[in-house]
Design a protein around this motif. Structure first.
Motif, PDB file in Angstrom:
ATOM      1  N   GLN A  32      40.854  43.155  56.114  1.00 21.91           N
ATOM      2  CA  GLN A  32      41.218  42.557  54.477  1.00 21.91           C
ATOM      3  C   GLN A  32      42.409  41.826  54.334  1.00 21.91           C
ATOM      4  OE1 GLN A  32      38.962  43.113  52.423  1.00 21.91           O
ATOM      5  NE2 GLN A  32      37.952  44.979  53.134  1.00 21.91           N
ATOM      6  N   GLN A  33      43.482  41.945  55.269  1.00 21.36           N
ATOM      7  CA  GLN A  33      44.545  41.091  55.438  1.00 21.36           C
ATOM      8  C   GLN A  33      44.188  39.716  55.925  1.00 21.36           C
ATOM      9  OE1 GLN A  33      46.931  43.594  57.622  1.00 21.36           O
ATOM     10  NE2 GLN A  33      48.184  44.342  55.898  1.00 21.36           N
ATOM     11  N   GLY A  36      41.370  37.691  52.921  1.00 15.29           N
ATOM     12  CA  GLY A  36      41.942  37.435  51.571  1.00 15.29           C
ATOM     13  C   GLY A  36      40.767  37.476  50.726  1.00 15.29           C
ATOM     14  N   ASP A  37      40.031  38.523  50.769  1.00 18.06           N
ATOM     15  CA  ASP A  37      38.733  38.734  49.804  1.00 18.06           C
ATOM     16  C   ASP A  37      39.602  39.523  48.479  1.00 18.06           C
ATOM     17  OD1 ASP A  37      36.861  37.402  50.964  1.00 18.06           O
ATOM     18  OD2 ASP A  37      36.150  39.196  51.967  1.00 18.06           O
ATOM     19  N   PHE A  38      40.781  40.287  48.701  1.00 18.01           N
ATOM     20  CA  PHE A  38      41.107  41.256  47.588  1.00 18.01           C
ATOM     21  C   PHE A  38      42.491  40.878  47.394  1.00 18.01           C
ATOM     22  CE2 PHE A  38      37.391  43.557  49.431  1.00 18.01           C
ATOM     23  CZ  PHE A  38      36.854  43.970  48.073  1.00 18.01           C
ATOM     24  N   PRO A  39      43.161  40.648  46.503  1.00 21.30           N
ATOM     25  CA  PRO A  39      44.553  40.157  46.178  1.00 21.30           C
ATOM     26  C   PRO A  39      45.582  40.767  46.760  1.00 21.30           C
ATOM     27  CG  PRO A  39      43.294  40.612  43.896  1.00 21.30           C
ATOM     28  CD  PRO A  39      42.501  40.795  45.106  1.00 21.30           C
ATOM     29  N   ASP A  40      45.277  42.351  46.808  1.00 26.58           N
ATOM     30  CA  ASP A  40      46.263  43.218  47.591  1.00 26.58           C
ATOM     31  C   ASP A  40      45.437  44.060  48.389  1.00 26.58           C
ATOM     32  OD1 ASP A  40      48.115  44.953  48.398  1.00 26.58           O
ATOM     33  OD2 ASP A  40      48.651  45.775  46.382  1.00 26.58           O
ATOM     34  N   GLN A  48      37.449  46.420  41.966  1.00 27.71           N
ATOM     35  CA  GLN A  48      37.200  45.306  42.709  1.00 27.71           C
ATOM     36  C   GLN A  48      36.020  45.312  43.652  1.00 27.71           C
ATOM     37  OE1 GLN A  48      41.295  45.941  44.281  1.00 27.71           O
ATOM     38  NE2 GLN A  48      41.975  43.913  43.356  1.00 27.71           N
ATOM     39  N   SER A  52      32.889  42.659  43.405  1.00 27.75           N
ATOM     40  CA  SER A  52      32.477  42.183  44.690  1.00 27.75           C
ATOM     41  C   SER A  52      31.149  42.367  44.879  1.00 27.75           C
ATOM     42  CB  SER A  52      33.307  42.361  45.721  1.00 27.75           C
ATOM     43  OG  SER A  52      33.014  41.863  46.877  1.00 27.75           O
TER      44      SER A  52
END
Length: 175
Positions: A32-33, A36-40, A48, A52
């Motif tokens: 996930q880091q 960049g698919d999720f803001p946090d 979210q 998606s």
């Protein structure tokens, strides 16, 4: 391991399933880091994940497969039967994610095989996917499964640098 399609529904995903999916996505913090698919990436919320998946399922060529072992959700695969580029003849794996607590258990290999078998049974000749250039572990996984890098380009959604991989699916073409 069994796989079942997540069928588009008129309403929201059932709460328990959404909780399972959110936990699976959140367990993969390193991916996930990178993506960049999720803001946090450290705080992925059910709404979210639901949004998606709703975006994915809005495309009639997209299928979301849920992989279960002993009743537990262990993975998810999102496939695309036809790429938006009409010159691209192959179906795509848009995402294959295994619960991080189950990494190195064989579930990813099994799920990839199930996806390949589905497209092979549908008469498809090959399959493609894109790996983020900043994800060498994913590249090693896919190349170990017989996928070969055929191109480098940016992805269509966020413009991230990717390696495009391909694998032949016809029995005579598989080594």
């Amino acid at each position: 391991m069994i796989s079942e399609p997540l069928l588009p529904a008129a309403g929201a995903l059932p709460g328990p399933l959404l909780a399972e999916l959110t936990a699976l996505y959140a367990s993969n913090l390193a991916f996930q880091q990178l993506s960049g698919d999720f803001p946090d990436p450290g705080n992925i919320r059910p709404e979210q994940v639901a949004a998606s998946l709703a975006d994915e399922l809005a495309n009639p060529d997209t299928e979301v497969l849920l992989a279960r072992s002993q009743g537990q959700l262990v993975g998810v695969a999102i496939t695309l039967a036809h790429h938006p580029d009409p010159a691209d003849p192959d179906p795509w794996i848009g995402l294959l994610m295994v619960d991080a607590r189950q990494h190195r258990s064989g579930y990813g290999r099994q799920l990839a095989g199930l996806v390949e078998d589905r497209f092979r049974a549908a008469g498809r000749d090959g399959i493609r996917l894109a790996v983020l250039e900043n994800n060498p572990k994913a590249l090693a996984f896919w190349t170990a499964l017989g996928y070969a890098v055929i191109d480098h380009r940016r992805d269509r959604s966020l413009g991230r640098p990717c390696s495009v991989l391909h694998k032949a699916l016809k029995a005579a073409d598989v080594k």
